[in-house]
Scaffold this active site. Sequence first.
Site, PDB file in Angstrom:
ATOM      1  N   LYS A  11       3.008 -15.321   2.507  1.00  0.00           N
ATOM      2  CA  LYS A  11       3.595 -15.808   0.051  1.00  0.00           C
ATOM      3  C   LYS A  11       4.820 -16.380   0.717  1.00  0.00           C
ATOM      4  CE  LYS A  11       1.380 -17.881  -3.130  1.00  0.00           C
ATOM      5  NZ  LYS A  11       1.060 -18.931  -3.329  1.00  0.00           N
ATOM      6  N   ASP A  29      -2.861 -18.449   0.199  1.00  0.00           N
ATOM      7  CA  ASP A  29      -4.533 -18.619  -0.993  1.00  0.00           C
ATOM      8  C   ASP A  29      -4.995 -20.350   0.516  1.00  0.00           C
ATOM      9  OD1 ASP A  29      -1.438 -19.775  -0.620  1.00  0.00           O
ATOM     10  OD2 ASP A  29      -1.622 -21.314  -2.632  1.00  0.00           O
ATOM     11  N   TYR A  71       0.583  -0.857  -0.125  1.00  0.00           N
ATOM     12  CA  TYR A  71      -0.079   0.176  -0.146  1.00  0.00           C
ATOM     13  C   TYR A  71       0.781   1.293  -0.032  1.00  0.00           C
ATOM     14  CZ  TYR A  71      -4.758  -1.740   0.153  1.00  0.00           C
ATOM     15  OH  TYR A  71      -5.900  -2.656   0.733  1.00  0.00           O
ATOM     16  N   ASP A  94     -12.726  -8.656   4.455  1.00  0.00           N
ATOM     17  CA  ASP A  94     -13.560  -9.117   4.145  1.00  0.00           C
ATOM     18  C   ASP A  94     -13.820 -10.196   3.953  1.00  0.00           C
ATOM     19  OD1 ASP A  94     -13.250  -6.352   3.323  1.00  0.00           O
ATOM     20  OD2 ASP A  94     -14.244  -6.482   1.495  1.00  0.00           O
ATOM     21  N   ASP A 114      -6.298  -6.721   4.285  1.00  0.00           N
ATOM     22  CA  ASP A 114      -7.256  -6.148   3.495  1.00  0.00           C
ATOM     23  C   ASP A 114      -8.092  -7.092   3.030  1.00  0.00           C
ATOM     24  OD1 ASP A 114      -8.977  -4.174   2.037  1.00  0.00           O
ATOM     25  OD2 ASP A 114      -8.402  -4.672   0.239  1.00  0.00           O
TER      26      ASP A 114
HETATM   27  C1  IPM Z   1     -10.723  -1.266   4.550  1.00  0.00           C
HETATM   28  C2  IPM Z   1     -10.435  -0.643   2.780  1.00  0.00           C
HETATM   29  C3  IPM Z   1      -9.996   0.267   2.732  1.00  0.00           C
HETATM   30  C4  IPM Z   1      -8.440  -0.271   2.442  1.00  0.00           C
HETATM   31  C5  IPM Z   1      -9.617   1.427   1.183  1.00  0.00           C
HETATM   32  C6  IPM Z   1     -11.165   1.714   1.662  1.00  0.00           C
HETATM   33  C7  IPM Z   1      -8.513   2.208   0.600  1.00  0.00           C
HETATM   34  O1  IPM Z   1     -10.585  -1.434   2.037  1.00  0.00           O
HETATM   35  O2  IPM Z   1     -10.459  -1.002   5.264  1.00  0.00           O
HETATM   36  O3  IPM Z   1     -10.005  -2.271   4.203  1.00  0.00           O
HETATM   37  O4  IPM Z   1      -7.883  -0.739   1.328  1.00  0.00           O
HETATM   38  O5  IPM Z   1      -7.010  -0.263   3.436  1.00  0.00           O
HETATM   39 MG    MG Z   2     -10.447  -3.958   2.933  1.00  0.00          MG
END
Ligand code: IPM
Ligand code: MG
Length: 357
Positions: free
Chosen positions: A192, A224, A142, A252, A248
């Site tokens: 990884k 993975d 990032y 999710d 990230d």
């Molecule tokens: C998160 C989001 C952010 C990230 C984006 C909005 C920049 O997806 O907080 O997980 O990738 O960190």
């Molecule tokens: Mg995110």
Amino acid sequence: MRQHRIVLLPGDGIGPEITAVAKLLLDAAGEQHGFKLNFEQHPIGGVAIDASGSPLPASTLEACQASDAVLLAAIGSPRFDVLPREQRPETGLLSLRAGLKLFANLRPVTILPALIDTSSLKAQVIKGVDLMVVRELTGGIYFGQPRGRIEADGDERAFNTMTYSRTEVDRIAKVAFELARDRSGKLCSVDKANVLDVSQLWRDRVDALAADYGDVELSHMYVDNAAMQLVRNPRQFDVLLTGNLFGDILSDEAAMLTGSIGMLPSASLGSEGPGLFEPVHGSAPDIAGQDLANPMAMVLCAAMMLRIGLKENDAATALERSVERVLAAGFRTGDLMSEGCTQLGCAGMGEQLLQAL
Ligand code: IPM
Ligand code: MG
């Protein structure tokens, strides 16, 4: 009376609606538990771009730096996707994380019994899941340099750099080891290392630190495989430690175990200064302004802020209980709706949460 300075960053999309609910509950919790929150509201993301041209105005960052804790709702809108990267809402969020030196992102995933059937996975797979993703937040691909887009040899090329230093790995790994020690004593580091040099350093450092944490059972997993194991048998995990990009993605995925990403809070912490508390979900522009948003992740963020940021443990527990009660009573927002339940909008859910408090 105890006083705390809170910066509210409602941001974009559904941000203002869910912030309003959180503020209502925080005020009430303060009244019940003997403290006062002094709120200041500042722009970030798309609203800040519209107002001042910058996704993180200096005044917003300064206010955050001077606060006791920051509560952020969400940033982002497709309206800005055409802008250069430094003028996009996401850049505001990344600059805030960097500006507050928030290298440790904690994303807890627990299954609320009332929601076990809203998950896309079988109840028997997710029952009892209680894990914590520890994501490194101010390094990795990032932020790595060099990055960019160039014209080369008649072609166009774009590149980013995934990089971690020993110091960066050590400080996030320590956070994860300490957390594991306070939880069930199990830590799984995700990398990884079979392909990436940066992951090999990561793994070497985590192994080196393990000597100081003899009471923590450490394992390593390739990313993975971790993605697969999270949906195959998520109960095997307690604390998951990983870098910025893998974290990230995996957070999710882990969020969906709970049935809705609309339920997950997160805390971003540095070694000193205020923490940033934000839901894992985004700004959901498709449902913004229609009173359809689920404010519960935001309320659970407010609870994390009370507990971790302000040491107001009783008030934090009270907010969490109110979410559990409202769900147990069968109230749902659209994202969680199932047969026999009562559907509410964002504001209606806020009223129920307040009553339950
Ligand atoms: C998160 C989001 C952010 C990230 C984006 C909005 C920049 O997806 O907080 O997980 O990738 O960190
Ligand atoms: Mg995110």
